[in-house]
Design a protein around this motif. Structure first.
Motif, PDB file in Angstrom:
ATOM      1  N   TRP A 101       0.840  -1.203   0.000  1.00 54.88           N
ATOM      2  CA  TRP A 101       0.000   0.000   0.000  1.00 54.88           C
ATOM      3  C   TRP A 101       0.867   1.241   0.000  1.00 54.88           C
ATOM      4  O   TRP A 101       0.562   2.239  -0.665  1.00 54.88           O
ATOM      5  CB  TRP A 101      -0.948  -0.009   1.199  1.00 54.88           C
ATOM      6  N   HIS A 102       1.960   1.222   0.715  1.00 56.46           N
ATOM      7  CA  HIS A 102       2.861   2.374   0.737  1.00 56.46           C
ATOM      8  C   HIS A 102       3.441   2.635  -0.647  1.00 56.46           C
ATOM      9  O   HIS A 102       3.619   3.780  -1.060  1.00 56.46           O
ATOM     10  CB  HIS A 102       3.983   2.154   1.765  1.00 56.46           C
ATOM     11  N   LYS A 103       3.720   1.573  -1.382  1.00 52.08           N
ATOM     12  CA  LYS A 103       4.215   1.743  -2.755  1.00 52.08           C
ATOM     13  C   LYS A 103       3.112   2.336  -3.639  1.00 52.08           C
ATOM     14  O   LYS A 103       3.373   3.227  -4.468  1.00 52.08           O
ATOM     15  CB  LYS A 103       4.680   0.406  -3.318  1.00 52.08           C
ATOM     16  N   ASP A 104       1.895   1.836  -3.466  1.00 50.37           N
ATOM     17  CA  ASP A 104       0.779   2.394  -4.226  1.00 50.37           C
ATOM     18  C   ASP A 104       0.544   3.851  -3.863  1.00 50.37           C
ATOM     19  O   ASP A 104       0.228   4.683  -4.724  1.00 50.37           O
ATOM     20  CB  ASP A 104      -0.499   1.589  -3.946  1.00 50.37           C
ATOM     21  N   LEU A 105       0.679   4.160  -2.591  1.00 56.53           N
ATOM     22  CA  LEU A 105       0.490   5.531  -2.137  1.00 56.53           C
ATOM     23  C   LEU A 105       1.509   6.462  -2.787  1.00 56.53           C
ATOM     24  O   LEU A 105       1.168   7.573  -3.208  1.00 56.53           O
ATOM     25  CB  LEU A 105       0.598   5.588  -0.614  1.00 56.53           C
ATOM     26  N   ALA A 106       2.744   6.006  -2.873  1.00 54.69           N
ATOM     27  CA  ALA A 106       3.774   6.812  -3.536  1.00 54.69           C
ATOM     28  C   ALA A 106       3.406   7.062  -4.991  1.00 54.69           C
ATOM     29  O   ALA A 106       3.590   8.166  -5.523  1.00 54.69           O
ATOM     30  CB  ALA A 106       5.125   6.106  -3.441  1.00 54.69           C
ATOM     31  N   ARG A 107       2.854   6.032  -5.634  1.00 56.12           N
ATOM     32  CA  ARG A 107       2.426   6.179  -7.029  1.00 56.12           C
ATOM     33  C   ARG A 107       1.282   7.179  -7.152  1.00 56.12           C
ATOM     34  O   ARG A 107       1.231   7.998  -8.074  1.00 56.12           O
ATOM     35  CB  ARG A 107       2.008   4.809  -7.566  1.00 56.12           C
ATOM     36  N   LEU A 108       0.359   7.116  -6.218  1.00 56.92           N
ATOM     37  CA  LEU A 108      -0.751   8.062  -6.235  1.00 56.92           C
ATOM     38  C   LEU A 108      -0.255   9.496  -6.067  1.00 56.92           C
ATOM     39  O   LEU A 108      -0.717  10.414  -6.757  1.00 56.92           O
ATOM     40  CB  LEU A 108      -1.737   7.726  -5.109  1.00 56.92           C
ATOM     41  N   ILE A 109       0.688   9.684  -5.171  1.00 55.88           N
ATOM     42  CA  ILE A 109       1.234  11.029  -4.947  1.00 55.88           C
ATOM     43  C   ILE A 109       1.926  11.536  -6.207  1.00 55.88           C
ATOM     44  O   ILE A 109       1.817  12.712  -6.572  1.00 55.88           O
ATOM     45  CB  ILE A 109       2.196  11.016  -3.744  1.00 55.88           C
ATOM     46  N   ASP A 110       2.622  10.646  -6.908  1.00 52.30           N
ATOM     47  CA  ASP A 110       3.279  11.034  -8.161  1.00 52.30           C
ATOM     48  C   ASP A 110       2.280  11.526  -9.208  1.00 52.30           C
ATOM     49  O   ASP A 110       2.622  12.342 -10.072  1.00 52.30           O
ATOM     50  CB  ASP A 110       4.066   9.856  -8.740  1.00 52.30           C
ATOM     51  N   HIS A 111       1.047  11.015  -9.157  1.00 51.43           N
ATOM     52  CA  HIS A 111       0.034  11.347 -10.176  1.00 51.43           C
ATOM     53  C   HIS A 111      -1.033  12.303  -9.649  1.00 51.43           C
ATOM     54  O   HIS A 111      -2.035  12.536 -10.323  1.00 51.43           O
ATOM     55  CB  HIS A 111      -0.648  10.059 -10.666  1.00 51.43           C
ATOM     56  N   ILE A 112      -0.806  12.877  -8.501  1.00 47.37           N
ATOM     57  CA  ILE A 112      -1.856  13.589  -7.796  1.00 47.37           C
ATOM     58  C   ILE A 112      -2.437  14.767  -8.589  1.00 47.37           C
ATOM     59  O   ILE A 112      -3.619  15.097  -8.460  1.00 47.37           O
ATOM     60  CB  ILE A 112      -1.335  14.060  -6.409  1.00 47.37           C
ATOM     61  N   ARG A 113      -1.646  15.403  -9.417  1.00 46.27           N
ATOM     62  CA  ARG A 113      -2.139  16.546 -10.193  1.00 46.27           C
ATOM     63  C   ARG A 113      -2.267  16.230 -11.679  1.00 46.27           C
ATOM     64  O   ARG A 113      -2.369  17.139 -12.501  1.00 46.27           O
ATOM     65  CB  ARG A 113      -1.232  17.763  -9.971  1.00 46.27           C
ATOM     66  N   MET A 114      -2.248  14.943 -12.007  1.00 48.32           N
ATOM     67  CA  MET A 114      -2.373  14.530 -13.402  1.00 48.32           C
ATOM     68  C   MET A 114      -3.789  14.077 -13.702  1.00 48.32           C
ATOM     69  O   MET A 114      -4.522  13.634 -12.827  1.00 48.32           O
ATOM     70  CB  MET A 114      -1.385  13.396 -13.697  1.00 48.32           C
TER      71      MET A 114
END
Length: 269
Positions: free
Chosen positions: A14-27
């Motif tokens: 989940w932490h890895k997924d969370l990092a991915r979500l943060i990377d795409h947060i404004r996309m």
């Protein structure tokens, strides 16, 4: 993506997924990434991400429903959302959180004509909804649908969604700050839908009968209507009899068909 067993507590994956979500947060593809990440935590067959605001038509942000259900989804967005439990719960001030549809639906929703002839087209046995309140009275919703092969959501999966909800809500807020201009609710659609509800049965039904007709169509029982309007159940039954007599209908199905005809006539005018 590393998978987590459905319903388990968020962990390293989940932490890895969370990092991915943060990377795409404004996309713009943030909703798609969010869909992928949720699938690693809980099981669901369908996903609908939509925004609601007052009586505006809902705006679909993302849907993974199969193509054969597109007509049903279009019908929902353009017409029958007015009778939807989620739409009406939001109108009633539903706060942010994780809900099952049956928790916010009227007491007789399962036997309503809207449920039988529209909602059941999607083939869901359970629906879990994340509701996130945003600026300007917008509600951002994620509806996770489960068919019979999955059955109802488990307690563990519900707990997982409750645990991650504050994080998802914060991420959605940031996404909305960047992308909300792409999802603008139409002022004309709000006026048209408010007019549709206010005018169904106009000139034939009394105002009280119009009010009760709307509650019937949404799936409220006579007992629930009596409690909502602070009148007796017997009075509601008299009103129901008068409504059918005035509209020359005998069943909920006929009443529902007449309401859809009313909506169609307004759209064509």
């Amino acid at each position: 993506m590393n998978k987590v067993g459905p319903g388990t507590s968020p962990s390293q994956s989940w932490h890895k997924d969370l990092a991915r979500l943060i990377d795409h947060i404004r996309m713009r593809n943030f909703p798609e990434v969010l869909n992928d990440c949720l699938q690693s935590l809980v099981s669901f067959d369908t996903l609908l991400i939509a925004t609601y605001k007052h009586a505006f038509k809902p705006i679909v942000v993302l849907s993974n429903h199969p193509q054969h259900l597109e007509p049903a989804l279009k019908r929902y967005v353009n017409q029958v959302y007015l009778l939807d439990p989620l739409f009406n719960a939001i109108q009633g001030g539903l706060s942010g959180g994780v809900y099952r549809l049956r928790e916010i639906a009227p007491d007789s929703f399962d036997s309503s004509e809207y449920c039988r002839s529209c909602y059941n087209e999607f083939g869901l046995v359970d629906e879990i909804i994340l509701v996130i309140g945003l600026e300007n009275d917008v509600s951002f919703t994620l509806s996770l649908g489960r068919k019979s092969s999955l059955g109802s959501i488990t307690r563990a999966e519900r707990n997982t969604l409750n645990q991650i909800f504050p994080v998802i809500a914060a991420l959605v807020h940031q996404f909305w700050l960047a992308q909300s201009a792409d999802y603008v609710h139409n002022e004309e659609s709000r006026d048209a839908m408010e007019y549709a509800l206010a005018t169904f049965g106009s000139g034939v039904l009394t105002r009280r009968e119009q009010e009760i007709t709307g509650l019937i169509l949404k799936g409220h029982s006579s007992k629930a209507i009596a409690e909502l309007l602070d009148i007796s159940a017997g009075t509601v039954k008299v009103h129901r009899k008068n409504i059918h007599a005035r509209l020359n209908t005998g069943t909920q199905s006929e009443l529902f068909s007449m309401f859809l005809g009313h909506l169609s006539s307004l759209a064509a005018s």
